[in-house]
Structure formats: structure tokens, C-alpha cells
Design a protein around this motif. Sequence first.
Motif, short mmCIF file in Angstrom:
data_model
loop_
_atom_site.label_atom_id
_atom_site.label_comp_id
_atom_site.label_asym_id
_atom_site.label_seq_id
_atom_site.Cartn_x
_atom_site.Cartn_y
_atom_site.Cartn_z
N TYR A 27 12.37 -52.86 47.45
CA TYR A 27 12.28 -51.91 48.56
C TYR A 27 10.87 -51.34 48.60
O TYR A 27 10.32 -50.92 47.58
CB TYR A 27 13.29 -50.78 48.36
N THR A 28 10.29 -51.32 49.78
CA THR A 28 8.98 -50.71 49.96
C THR A 28 9.17 -49.41 50.74
O THR A 28 9.67 -49.41 51.86
CB THR A 28 8.03 -51.65 50.73
N SER A 29 8.79 -48.32 50.10
CA SER A 29 8.90 -46.99 50.71
C SER A 29 7.57 -46.65 51.37
O SER A 29 6.53 -46.66 50.73
CB SER A 29 9.22 -45.95 49.64
N HIS A 30 7.65 -46.38 52.66
CA HIS A 30 6.46 -45.98 53.41
C HIS A 30 6.52 -44.47 53.62
O HIS A 30 7.55 -43.93 54.02
CB HIS A 30 6.40 -46.70 54.76
N SER A 48 0.87 -44.14 53.26
CA SER A 48 0.93 -44.62 51.87
C SER A 48 2.22 -45.41 51.68
O SER A 48 3.19 -45.21 52.42
CB SER A 48 0.90 -43.44 50.92
N SER A 49 2.23 -46.32 50.70
CA SER A 49 3.47 -47.07 50.42
C SER A 49 3.58 -47.35 48.93
O SER A 49 2.59 -47.39 48.22
CB SER A 49 3.51 -48.38 51.22
N ALA A 50 4.82 -47.54 48.48
CA ALA A 50 5.12 -47.88 47.08
C ALA A 50 6.30 -48.85 47.08
O ALA A 50 7.22 -48.71 47.88
CB ALA A 50 5.47 -46.63 46.29
N THR A 51 6.27 -49.84 46.18
CA THR A 51 7.32 -50.84 46.10
C THR A 51 8.18 -50.59 44.86
O THR A 51 7.66 -50.34 43.78
CB THR A 51 6.72 -52.26 46.05
N TYR A 52 9.51 -50.65 45.06
CA TYR A 52 10.48 -50.41 43.98
C TYR A 52 11.42 -51.60 43.86
O TYR A 52 11.73 -52.26 44.86
CB TYR A 52 11.32 -49.16 44.28
N THR A 53 11.91 -51.86 42.65
CA THR A 53 12.96 -52.84 42.42
C THR A 53 14.22 -52.08 42.03
O THR A 53 14.20 -51.28 41.09
CB THR A 53 12.56 -53.83 41.31
N LEU A 54 15.31 -52.31 42.76
CA LEU A 54 16.57 -51.60 42.54
C LEU A 54 17.64 -52.57 42.06
O LEU A 54 17.77 -53.67 42.60
CB LEU A 54 17.03 -50.94 43.84
N LYS A 55 18.40 -52.17 41.06
CA LYS A 55 19.48 -53.00 40.51
C LYS A 55 20.78 -52.22 40.62
O LYS A 55 20.90 -51.12 40.09
CB LYS A 55 19.18 -53.34 39.05
N THR A 56 21.75 -52.78 41.34
CA THR A 56 23.03 -52.12 41.59
C THR A 56 24.17 -52.97 41.07
O THR A 56 24.24 -54.16 41.37
CB THR A 56 23.22 -51.89 43.11
N ALA A 57 25.06 -52.36 40.28
CA ALA A 57 26.23 -53.07 39.77
C ALA A 57 27.22 -53.31 40.90
O ALA A 57 27.46 -52.42 41.72
CB ALA A 57 26.89 -52.29 38.65
N LEU A 58 27.80 -54.51 40.96
CA LEU A 58 28.77 -54.83 42.01
C LEU A 58 30.12 -54.17 41.75
O LEU A 58 30.81 -53.80 42.69
CB LEU A 58 28.93 -56.34 42.15
N ALA A 59 30.50 -54.03 40.50
CA ALA A 59 31.77 -53.39 40.16
C ALA A 59 31.48 -51.91 39.90
O ALA A 59 30.80 -51.57 38.94
CB ALA A 59 32.39 -54.03 38.94
N PRO A 60 31.97 -51.01 40.75
CA PRO A 60 31.67 -49.60 40.53
C PRO A 60 32.35 -49.07 39.29
O PRO A 60 33.43 -49.52 38.90
CB PRO A 60 32.22 -48.91 41.78
N LYS A 61 31.67 -48.09 38.67
CA LYS A 61 32.28 -47.40 37.55
C LYS A 61 33.28 -46.40 38.12
O LYS A 61 33.60 -46.43 39.30
CB LYS A 61 31.21 -46.69 36.73
N ARG A 62 33.75 -45.53 37.29
CA ARG A 62 34.71 -44.52 37.72
C ARG A 62 34.12 -43.68 38.85
O ARG A 62 32.96 -43.29 38.82
CB ARG A 62 34.99 -43.64 36.51
N THR A 63 34.93 -43.41 39.87
CA THR A 63 34.46 -42.61 41.00
C THR A 63 35.11 -41.24 40.96
O THR A 63 36.13 -41.03 40.33
CB THR A 63 34.80 -43.29 42.34
N GLY A 64 34.51 -40.29 41.66
CA GLY A 64 35.03 -38.93 41.67
C GLY A 64 34.87 -38.32 43.04
O GLY A 64 34.59 -38.99 44.03
N LEU A 65 35.05 -37.01 43.12
CA LEU A 65 34.98 -36.28 44.37
C LEU A 65 33.99 -35.15 44.23
O LEU A 65 34.03 -34.40 43.26
CB LEU A 65 36.37 -35.71 44.71
#
Length: 137
Positions: A27-30, A48-65
Amino acid sequence: VQASPLPTLLVTSPALTRTPTHLISTYTSHTTHTTYSPASHTYTATPSSATYTLKTALAPKRTGLLQVGLTGNNATTVLAALLAHKLRLTFATRGQKSNAPNFNGSLAMAGSTCAGTDPATGADVHVPLRRVAKLIA
């Protein structure tokens, strides 16, 4: 009656890689770095811009409210304005019989927008809307 299955959203992008367990995206944030000069009363905006690498798990952990309450002047004022519009309320003034509520005064006087970030501190620089655009003729 049998429920139909929920649709699935699949994203195809050159910035996205899918593994069996994760989504990895680039992801490139402008943004804009904004500084204020008191001497000339001007803002200077520099892209200005900055580039990020994001890693997201497909199986969610415990969720809440997360429950957020309705507190403070801003939230109650917005709620009152929304209800006034929904109920089509009017109010009387000295010169006119009735007026419909609007948000013009609130936007012009209280509204602000983020014009960018200060490169020295990283803090957001907020500018009043009435200084960016003419809202009321």
C-alpha cells in the motif's frame, strides 16, 4: 425456504498476494506535509508518499464488541440536528414565520479539514473550512 449463500468478495490487484493463510498487500500512502508561516500568514503544502507492506490473516481470531456511548456536545448536537431534519421541525425568528434547520452555520464556524501533516512533528495540520472555501454567500 432455503437461505442463499452470502457472496464472497475476491480482490484482484497487482499489489496483492494471497497465500493459504494470509493476504499480503503493498500500500502506498499519499499525504501532504503542511507548514504554516506566521510572518506571511500562509500555509505551504508539499506532497509526500510512503509504501507499506501489510499482512492479514485469513482466519480471524476471536472477535468482540466495541460499544460507544453518546456523550459530549458534538454528538448530542448532531443527533438533535438529525432528528430535527427527520421530524421536519421548524423554528420561528423575529423576521420570518418559520425556518427549516440546516447545517450551514455549524459547518462554516466549527468545521475544519486536515490539510496535511507537519514534517517536523508528524502532527496533523487542521485548517478551518471557512479559510479553505467560501461556504455561505
